[in-house]
Design a protein around this motif. Structure first.
Motif, PDB file in Angstrom:
ATOM      1  N   ASN A  21      46.396  71.212  40.406  1.00  0.00           N
ATOM      2  CA  ASN A  21      47.535  70.683  39.658  1.00  0.00           C
ATOM      3  C   ASN A  21      47.482  69.161  39.554  1.00  0.00           C
ATOM      4  O   ASN A  21      47.862  68.581  38.530  1.00  0.00           O
ATOM      5  N   PHE A  22      47.005  68.513  40.616  1.00  0.00           N
ATOM      6  CA  PHE A  22      46.847  67.053  40.575  1.00  0.00           C
ATOM      7  C   PHE A  22      45.851  66.653  39.489  1.00  0.00           C
ATOM      8  O   PHE A  22      46.121  65.756  38.675  1.00  0.00           O
ATOM      9  N   SER A  23      44.690  67.291  39.472  1.00  0.00           N
ATOM     10  CA  SER A  23      43.649  66.931  38.505  1.00  0.00           C
ATOM     11  C   SER A  23      44.101  67.210  37.072  1.00  0.00           C
ATOM     12  O   SER A  23      43.839  66.411  36.155  1.00  0.00           O
ATOM     13  N   MET A  24      44.774  68.331  36.854  1.00  0.00           N
ATOM     14  CA  MET A  24      45.292  68.641  35.516  1.00  0.00           C
ATOM     15  C   MET A  24      46.308  67.587  35.079  1.00  0.00           C
ATOM     16  O   MET A  24      46.301  67.141  33.920  1.00  0.00           O
ATOM     17  N   SER A  25      47.164  67.172  35.991  1.00  0.00           N
ATOM     18  CA  SER A  25      48.189  66.180  35.662  1.00  0.00           C
ATOM     19  C   SER A  25      47.566  64.841  35.301  1.00  0.00           C
ATOM     20  O   SER A  25      47.993  64.173  34.345  1.00  0.00           O
TER      21      SER A  25
END
Length: 259
Positions: free
Chosen positions: A150-154
């Motif tokens: 989720n961090f990388s997608m954000s």
């Protein structure tokens, strides 16, 4: 703390209602591209349906299983065959940084700017009532998806090269009631990792004004989804309807400034 049996408000809705209907003109998503991780089934699929009802211009669903994505796209195109919404499916695994990079490289190559990102994909396992007896590698799988993915997608979402100057983004984190439940039997890796990312994205919201990116974290309700059905008997709760108009009703409108 178990799931509550009473409501803090006079009216508790388990289904949609007119004020949050996606067909309401003020909630139109026309002109927006929506990307939904874990969009092939369950909650993610229902989110896609709601955005389609709100006339989103393009809906991209991402998931690990091509067969599930193909079935979902066929259903969406069949249900909304008379609409102008474009539906795209892309295979991807958000626990894998290279897979995330490939996804955003594809979008850039197709000149696709994503206005709304829905972080719905989640890792539920491992389960067990003794966390310290779990295999560390299995334990970290939950954090690889629910935090790292989720961090990388954000980060990729906010740094889109195709983003017009001054364009507001909308980021939606599908959280869980489990982060508020004590004890959360057999669910420590899932609830702890979901709590960790909810805390992180809350701090990100402190760093970015709403005019830059609107960030929403919400508990989606008690839903008897495909994933839940594998672990919980349906007779356990009175389940909510799997409809996601509430997400759209909280997005910044297209026709007036955000405050």
């Amino acid at each position: 703390m178990p799931l509550p049996t009473n409501s803090l408000t006079n009216t508790y809705h388990r289904d949609t209602y007119p004020a949050i209907s996606p067909t309401k003109p003020s909630l139109s998503q026309a002109g927006r591209t929506i990307l939904i991780t874990g969009g092939g089934g369950g909650i993610g699929f229902e989110i896609a349906r709601s955005f389609a009802r709100a006339s989103a211009s393009r809906i991209i669903i991402v998931g690990r299983r091509n067969s599930v994505l193909d079935t979902a796209i066929e259903k969406l195109r069949g249900e909304f065959k008379d609409s102008t919404t474009e539906f795209i499916a892309r295979q991807g695994d958000i626990s894998d940084d290279s897979s995330i990079t490939d996804l955003w490289d594809f979008l850039n190559s197709q000149n696709i700017f994503v206005r709304v990102l829905v972080l719905n994909a989640a890792q539920f396992t491992p389960n067990g009532n003794d966390t310290l007896r779990m295999d560390k590698r299995e334990l970290m799988k939950a954090f690889d998806v629910n935090v790292g993915g989720n961090f990388s997608m954000s980060a990729k979402f906010i740094d889109q090269p195709l983003r017009p100057a001054g364009q507001q983004l909308n980021l939606i984190n599908v959280s869980t009631a489990g982060i508020h439940m004590h004890p959360a039997k057999n669910q420590n890796p899932y609830t702890s990792s979901k709590a960790a990312f909810t805390a992180i994205i809350g701090r990100v919201a402190d760093e970015h004004p709403i005019e830059d990116v609107q960030i929403i974290s919400f508990h989606p309700g008690a839903l008897y989804s495909e994933g839940v059905s594998k672990r919980v008997d349906k007779s356990l709760l009175k389940w909510d309807e799997s409809k996601w108009e509430v997400i759209i009703s909280n997005l910044s409108p297209t026709d007036r400034p955000t405050y």
